[in-house]
Every structure is written in C-alpha cells, then in structure tokens.
Design a protein around this motif. Structure first.
Motif, PDB file in Angstrom:
ATOM      1  N   GLY A 129       7.762  -7.797 -15.492  1.00 36.24           N
ATOM      2  CA  GLY A 129       8.019  -6.630 -14.667  1.00 36.24           C
ATOM      3  C   GLY A 129       6.727  -6.123 -14.051  1.00 36.24           C
ATOM      4  O   GLY A 129       5.624  -6.383 -14.554  1.00 36.24           O
ATOM      5  N   ILE A 130       6.840  -5.403 -12.948  1.00 34.91           N
ATOM      6  CA  ILE A 130       5.651  -4.959 -12.216  1.00 34.91           C
ATOM      7  C   ILE A 130       5.635  -3.445 -12.057  1.00 34.91           C
ATOM      8  O   ILE A 130       6.629  -2.758 -12.313  1.00 34.91           O
ATOM      9  CB  ILE A 130       5.568  -5.614 -10.820  1.00 34.91           C
ATOM     10  N   LYS A 131       4.489  -2.962 -11.626  1.00 32.30           N
ATOM     11  CA  LYS A 131       4.322  -1.563 -11.238  1.00 32.30           C
ATOM     12  C   LYS A 131       4.215  -1.492  -9.733  1.00 32.30           C
ATOM     13  O   LYS A 131       3.598  -2.369  -9.105  1.00 32.30           O
ATOM     14  CB  LYS A 131       3.058  -0.977 -11.879  1.00 32.30           C
ATOM     15  N   VAL A 132       4.809  -0.465  -9.126  1.00 30.33           N
ATOM     16  CA  VAL A 132       4.669  -0.237  -7.689  1.00 30.33           C
ATOM     17  C   VAL A 132       4.163   1.186  -7.462  1.00 30.33           C
ATOM     18  O   VAL A 132       4.331   2.057  -8.320  1.00 30.33           O
ATOM     19  CB  VAL A 132       5.995  -0.452  -6.917  1.00 30.33           C
ATOM     20  N   ILE A 133       3.533   1.386  -6.337  1.00 27.18           N
ATOM     21  CA  ILE A 133       3.214   2.737  -5.885  1.00 27.18           C
ATOM     22  C   ILE A 133       4.081   3.051  -4.674  1.00 27.18           C
ATOM     23  O   ILE A 133       4.629   2.140  -4.039  1.00 27.18           O
ATOM     24  CB  ILE A 133       1.722   2.887  -5.519  1.00 27.18           C
ATOM     25  N   VAL A 134       4.214   4.322  -4.375  1.00 24.58           N
ATOM     26  CA  VAL A 134       4.896   4.755  -3.151  1.00 24.58           C
ATOM     27  C   VAL A 134       3.860   5.418  -2.262  1.00 24.58           C
ATOM     28  O   VAL A 134       3.091   6.269  -2.713  1.00 24.58           O
ATOM     29  CB  VAL A 134       6.047   5.731  -3.459  1.00 24.58           C
ATOM     30  N   THR A 135       3.829   4.998  -1.000  1.00 21.57           N
ATOM     31  CA  THR A 135       2.839   5.533  -0.069  1.00 21.57           C
ATOM     32  C   THR A 135       3.457   5.643   1.320  1.00 21.57           C
ATOM     33  O   THR A 135       4.560   5.125   1.571  1.00 21.57           O
ATOM     34  CB  THR A 135       1.586   4.630  -0.044  1.00 21.57           C
ATOM     35  N   ALA A 136       2.758   6.314   2.220  1.00 19.73           N
ATOM     36  CA  ALA A 136       3.291   6.549   3.566  1.00 19.73           C
ATOM     37  C   ALA A 136       3.448   5.244   4.334  1.00 19.73           C
ATOM     38  O   ALA A 136       2.595   4.357   4.270  1.00 19.73           O
ATOM     39  CB  ALA A 136       2.371   7.494   4.336  1.00 19.73           C
ATOM     40  N   ASP A 137       4.547   5.136   5.059  1.00 17.23           N
ATOM     41  CA  ASP A 137       4.806   3.985   5.923  1.00 17.23           C
ATOM     42  C   ASP A 137       4.131   4.242   7.267  1.00 17.23           C
ATOM     43  O   ASP A 137       4.634   5.002   8.098  1.00 17.23           O
ATOM     44  CB  ASP A 137       6.322   3.807   6.099  1.00 17.23           C
ATOM     45  N   LEU A 138       2.984   3.614   7.482  1.00 13.50           N
ATOM     46  CA  LEU A 138       2.197   3.835   8.695  1.00 13.50           C
ATOM     47  C   LEU A 138       2.399   2.743   9.742  1.00 13.50           C
ATOM     48  O   LEU A 138       1.672   2.694  10.735  1.00 13.50           O
ATOM     49  CB  LEU A 138       0.706   3.928   8.326  1.00 13.50           C
TER      50      LEU A 138
END
Length: 284
Positions: A129-138
């Motif tokens: 399993g992995i970790k993700v971040i959430v960030t602005a879609d630019l």
C-alpha cells in the motif's frame, strides 16, 4: 538490443535521433499513448487509437497513418510477447524556434517498448500500500488531451516524494480530479466511486476496465464528484494506471485510510483484474 520506430524506420534505440527544433522538444507540442500488447496483440487497441485521434484532433495535427500495422511490427521486432508500447506524435520541426503553427509541418512519430510484469503471478501479498498527498491541480483545463506537457505532474510527484508519499491526488475548485499519473477510486460501504470523465480528467483505459470488471462481477460502482472530506473518510482508496494496475492507498496526507490495511473490495478487484491480465498474457 531494443528496436524503436522513428519516422518510417525501425532502428536500434541508440541510433534514433530527432531535430533540436522539433516542436515536441521545444514546446511539448505533442501527444502520446501507452498501449499494452499481450502475446503480441494490442489490448483494447481501438480504444487507445481513438483516444490518440482525439488528442491529435485537439492539437490540429492531421495524420493518415496505419498505427496498428506499425505497432504490431515494432512489437514483433522486439520479441513479441507481453510489451507496453510508448507512442509519441509531435507536430514536427520547422527548422527554427517559432511559436506559430505551420500547417505544412511533417509530424514526428516515435515508438518504443518495455516489458509488462505479470502481477498475478507475483501475488496479492507482495503489493504494498502507498501514501498519497492531496495538492492543488495546477494543470491546464484540457486534461482529456493526452499531451506530453507534464511539468505540473512532475512537480507534484516530486512534492509527494519529499513528503514521503508515492503519488499526488489533485484538487480543483473543491473537487478531486485524478492523480498526477493515475486515476483514483474510493470505496464506501462496499460501493466503488470514481470521478466522472470530463475535460479535466484523462479517460484512463485501466480505469474503464476496472469499471467494466466491476459490472461483470456484481460489484456496485458509481461515477460522482469526490471532495477532500469524503476522500479521507472513505473505507478504501485506490489508484490505477496502465503500468501499475490497481494499488491500495493506506494513507492520505496525515490521515490513515480505513483501518490502515488493504481493503476487502480492493483485494477482490485486484484478484479479478490480475487474473484477467494473466489470461491475456499466458492464454491460461
């Protein structure tokens, strides 16, 4: 020795060369596809080529080309079997750096191959399993075009790496769109949810296959908008792509997903998906 295709020629990879004035190099004025071939046969080749034609039309690159024959020959020259083909088409070279589009330019066509892993044989236990971040879609607003202008994607993937994560999910106007290099899914009470296709999301072929297999196997699913709160409260989160298949997400930013383990719906879908892929790869 790997053979690649470049503008009508099948040549060793180290001999393939393009002009420094090629617009794909100067401006990312180009599109691409990644197409799996199983036992030498293109998987959902028509769908991939339809998406390629959609991208080419959007960039106003006109081509009358026998894609299937070229790709099949390239795969055969590289030993056939199970290969992933990367195909890129640029607008071509004007012999100088100029922004204006010259309709007389001859497009550059390039393709190369790499092996496909049999994830089914590796087994479900080996999938981490992995970790993700959430960030602005630019990114720009035409993400339905599979263009090579991927700098925003590269930068957010680096941002994810620096945060100890393996992927970034993108947020625009309060709604999640997709990952930097993937589509994504959540599970709530046994139902699979994923964002609907539009101009801000690439129509992933692996995404489409997951939904199709869910329908065939009686797993309920819906396409709907997903916001951040819904994401972090989901029972399960997955990502999908043609090179990674289906990967479970165990952490989003600082939030543990569900119980922090690979979820039961993911496990069922992984078995269905990889068995399907294994049959294509082996005929068994």
């Amino acid at each position: 020795m790997e053979t690649v295709y470049l503008n009508g020629h099948y040549v060793p990879a180290e001999e393939a060369k393009i002009s420094v004035f090629d617009r794909g190099f100067l401006f990312s004025d180009s599109v691409y596809e990644v197409i799996p071939f199983y036992q030498g046969v293109g998987f959902r080749l028509d769908e991939h080529l339809q998406r390629l034609e959609h991208s080419l039309r959007a960039l106003r690159i006109e081509l009358d080309f026998d894609w299937a024959s070229m790709l099949s020959r390239l795969v055969a020259l590289n030993g056939s079997g199970n290969l992933s083909v990367y195909l890129q088409v640029t607008r071509g070279s004007a012999g100088k750096r100029v922004h204006a589009i010259d309709p007389k330019l001859v497009p550059t066509i390039f393709a190369c191959c790499q092996p496909i892993r049999d994830i089914y044989q590796e087994g479900i236990e080996r999938v981490e399993g992995i970790k993700v971040i959430v960030t602005a879609d630019l990114r720009w607003r035409r993400c339905d075009i599979k263009a090579t202008c991927l700098l925003p994607n590269i930068l957010v993937l680096q941002q994810a790496k620096e945060a100890g994560a393996q992927e970034a999910l993108l947020l625009r106007d309060g709604t999640l769109t997709e990952g930097a290099s993937c589509n994504f899914f959540i599970v709530e009470r046994g139902v699979i949810y994923t964002p609907p296709i539009g101009t801000e999301i690439l129509s992933g072929t692996t995404r489409a296959l997951i939904l199709e297999l869910a329908d065939q196997n009686g797993i309920p699913r819906q396409e709907t908008d997903i916001d951040y709160q819904r994401l972090i409260n989901a029972d399960e989160v997955w990502i999908s792509s043609s090179t990674r298949a289906i990967v479970p997400v165990l952490q989003v930013d600082d939030y543990v997903v569900g119980d922090g383990l690979k979820g039961p719906v993911w496990q069922r879908m992984f078995e269905i998906f990889t068995r399907y892929q294994h049959q294509l790869m082996t005929g068994e």
